[in-house]
Design an enzyme around this catalytic site. Structure first.
Site, mmCIF file in Angstrom:
data_model
loop_
_atom_site.group_PDB
_atom_site.id
_atom_site.type_symbol
_atom_site.label_atom_id
_atom_site.label_comp_id
_atom_site.label_asym_id
_atom_site.label_seq_id
_atom_site.Cartn_x
_atom_site.Cartn_y
_atom_site.Cartn_z
ATOM 1 C CD1 TRP A 1 -2.133 2.147 0.796
ATOM 2 C CD2 TRP A 1 -3.524 0.325 1.628
ATOM 3 N NE1 TRP A 1 -3.835 2.414 0.812
ATOM 4 C CE2 TRP A 1 -4.264 1.447 1.444
ATOM 5 C CE3 TRP A 1 -3.833 -0.747 2.348
ATOM 6 C CZ2 TRP A 1 -5.780 1.326 1.690
ATOM 7 C CZ3 TRP A 1 -4.930 -0.903 2.391
ATOM 8 C CH2 TRP A 1 -6.113 0.066 2.433
ATOM 9 C CB ALA B 1 -11.337 11.373 -6.370
ATOM 10 N NE ARG C 1 -0.703 -1.670 -5.116
ATOM 11 C CZ ARG C 1 0.451 -2.633 -5.130
ATOM 12 N NH1 ARG C 1 0.518 -3.997 -5.251
ATOM 13 N NH2 ARG C 1 1.552 -1.893 -4.828
ATOM 14 C CB SER D 1 5.360 3.913 16.387
ATOM 15 O OG SER D 1 6.843 3.519 16.958
HETATM 16 C C1 LIG Z 1 0.585 -6.327 -9.408
HETATM 17 C C2 LIG Z 1 1.600 -5.404 -9.044
HETATM 18 C C3 LIG Z 1 2.868 -5.823 -8.848
HETATM 19 C C4 LIG Z 1 3.863 -5.096 -8.143
HETATM 20 N N1 LIG Z 1 5.305 -5.680 -8.171
HETATM 21 C C5 LIG Z 1 6.057 -4.867 -7.677
HETATM 22 C C6 LIG Z 1 7.395 -5.430 -7.544
HETATM 23 O O1 LIG Z 1 7.880 -6.581 -7.652
HETATM 24 N N2 LIG Z 1 8.562 -4.640 -7.011
HETATM 25 C C7 LIG Z 1 8.319 -3.207 -6.743
HETATM 26 O O2 LIG Z 1 9.383 -2.809 -6.327
HETATM 27 N N3 LIG Z 1 6.945 -2.886 -7.091
HETATM 28 C C8 LIG Z 1 5.958 -3.400 -7.315
HETATM 29 N N4 LIG Z 1 4.515 -3.036 -7.506
HETATM 30 C C9 LIG Z 1 4.580 -1.446 -7.079
HETATM 31 C C10 LIG Z 1 4.256 -0.730 -8.210
HETATM 32 O O3 LIG Z 1 5.715 -0.528 -8.997
HETATM 33 C C11 LIG Z 1 4.170 0.752 -7.816
HETATM 34 O O4 LIG Z 1 5.020 1.274 -6.900
HETATM 35 C C12 LIG Z 1 2.793 0.891 -7.014
HETATM 36 O O5 LIG Z 1 1.772 0.314 -7.517
HETATM 37 C C13 LIG Z 1 2.390 2.463 -7.051
HETATM 38 O O6 LIG Z 1 1.828 2.867 -8.199
HETATM 39 P P1 LIG Z 1 2.081 4.303 -8.632
HETATM 40 O O7 LIG Z 1 3.605 4.707 -8.607
HETATM 41 O O8 LIG Z 1 1.134 4.475 -9.912
HETATM 42 O O9 LIG Z 1 1.354 5.195 -7.392
HETATM 43 P P2 LIG Z 1 1.969 6.598 -7.052
HETATM 44 O O10 LIG Z 1 3.115 6.364 -6.193
HETATM 45 O O11 LIG Z 1 0.572 6.997 -6.047
HETATM 46 O O12 LIG Z 1 2.039 7.385 -7.995
HETATM 47 C C14 LIG Z 1 0.837 7.897 -8.699
HETATM 48 C C15 LIG Z 1 1.478 8.381 -10.197
HETATM 49 O O13 LIG Z 1 2.217 9.859 -9.863
HETATM 50 C C16 LIG Z 1 3.257 9.583 -10.824
HETATM 51 N N5 LIG Z 1 4.473 9.516 -10.113
HETATM 52 C C17 LIG Z 1 4.745 9.234 -8.854
HETATM 53 N N6 LIG Z 1 5.982 9.309 -8.708
HETATM 54 C C18 LIG Z 1 6.704 9.592 -9.863
HETATM 55 C C19 LIG Z 1 8.168 9.608 -10.285
HETATM 56 N N7 LIG Z 1 9.047 9.590 -9.278
HETATM 57 N N8 LIG Z 1 8.306 10.087 -11.415
HETATM 58 C C20 LIG Z 1 7.220 10.174 -12.324
HETATM 59 N N9 LIG Z 1 5.975 9.980 -11.927
HETATM 60 C C21 LIG Z 1 5.471 9.744 -10.684
HETATM 61 C C22 LIG Z 1 2.976 8.311 -11.887
HETATM 62 O O14 LIG Z 1 2.076 8.824 -12.799
HETATM 63 C C23 LIG Z 1 2.174 7.474 -11.031
HETATM 64 O O15 LIG Z 1 1.578 6.581 -11.640
HETATM 65 C C24 LIG Z 1 3.579 -3.644 -8.008
HETATM 66 C C25 LIG Z 1 2.333 -3.147 -8.113
HETATM 67 C C26 LIG Z 1 1.332 -3.997 -8.362
HETATM 68 C C27 LIG Z 1 -0.127 -3.328 -8.787
#
Ligand SMILES: Cc1cc2nc3c(=O)[nH]c(=O)nc-3n(C[C@H](O)[C@H](O)[C@H](O)COP(=O)(O)OP(=O)(O)OC[C@H]3O[C@@H](n4cnc5c(N)ncnc54)[C@H](O)[C@@H]3O)c2cc1C
Length: 238
Positions: free
Chosen positions: A90, A189, A199, A102
């Protein structure tokens, strides 16, 4: 048994039980469909006091064409209780805010996640394209027993070390990732849709999917038009 915030703060109408000892509780929401419409219509110097059909069409357009920023002017604050392994997935969602219970300052509870027998599964196929089949009943029961045994032994060691004067921040190292933790999660949202998109999907781990389903329930309740547009758009966040 030690309790944390659970007993005092749990309110049934805004709380959905998840897994064996977890929940998602909506602590507060400043969120409605109208906020999306007004954030978008400010471009034209317009403001609405109530939704009509044109506003619903506007929301569908914004979702479809991925104009995401009008969906950021709202806020959901959740209180969540989940196993550490779920919480760790999460907390990868950076576009939101977290504060967590904590284990340096408070004593761990003895609540640990034991899956229901039908949730004890085996993975079939290649990494990234696994499917999951239920294991036979004997193996399911054996798995549940093994987990209980390890949890009990780990918690006994933890409690013994704390009683002997070892700092909680050191003693916690013996606790498995099936231990429950609690956190507050505040999210808008747009980011919530990204979370639910990833998720509550079939590709996500079953346990976090159950939490994502609960989050989606509260989202749909407060922003029904936005939620419907999100679903109609293939559950892709704008
Ligand atoms: C099925 C599944 C398997 C996964 N397996 C793994 C795994 O094996 N190892 C692992 O490490 N993680 C894994 N993850 C985690 C995944 O890589 C993401 O970290 C997590 O889903 C959060 O997604 P997000 O970055 O879109 O969300 P958030 O961090 O909330 O970001 C939201 C959006 O903001 C933008 N954003 C945020 N930060 C940046 C940035 N630094 N640069 C550019 N744009 C940005 C992007 O558009 C992003 O979609 C998995 C996730 C899923 C759903």
């Amino acid at each position: 048994m030690t309790t944390t915030l659970v007993a005092t703060e749990k309110r049934t109408e805004d709380c959905i039980d998840v897994l064996d000892h977890g929940f998602v509780r909506l602590d507060a929401a400043m969120a409605d469909d109208l906020s999306v419409v007004n954030a978008a219509r400010v471009s034209f110097g317009r403001r609405r006091d109530a939704m009509d059909e044109r506003d619903e069409g506007l929301i569908r357009f914004l979702v479809r064409d991925r104009h995401g920023t009008p969906f950021e002017h709202n806020s959901f604050r959740f209180h969540v209780r989940a196993p550490i392994f779920v919480t760790r997935e999460w907390m990868r969602h950076r576009m939101s805010s977290f504060n967590e219970f904590s284990l340096r300052y408070a004593k761990a509870t003895d609540d640990f996640y034991v899956p229901e027998a039908e949730d004890v599964r085996t993975q079939v196929g290649k990494p990234g394209a696994y499917t999951f089949d239920q294991v036979d009943p004997d193996l399911a029961e054996q798995t549940r027993e093994e987990l209980r045994r390890v949890y009990e032994s780990a918690y006994d060691a933890y409690a013994r070390l704390v009683d002997q004067g070892v700092a909680r921040e050191v003693a916690r190292s013996v606790l498995p990732v099936g231990a429950y933790t609690e956190f507050y999660w505040t999210v808008n949202a747009r980011s919530l849709m990204n979370f639910v998109s990833l998720r509550a999907a079939e590709t996500a781990q079953r346990e976090i999917r159950r939490y994502a389903d609960a989050i989606e329930h509260f989202f749909a309740r407060h922003m029904p038009v936005t939620h419907a547009a999100f679903v109609a758009n293939g559950r892709v966040a704008p």
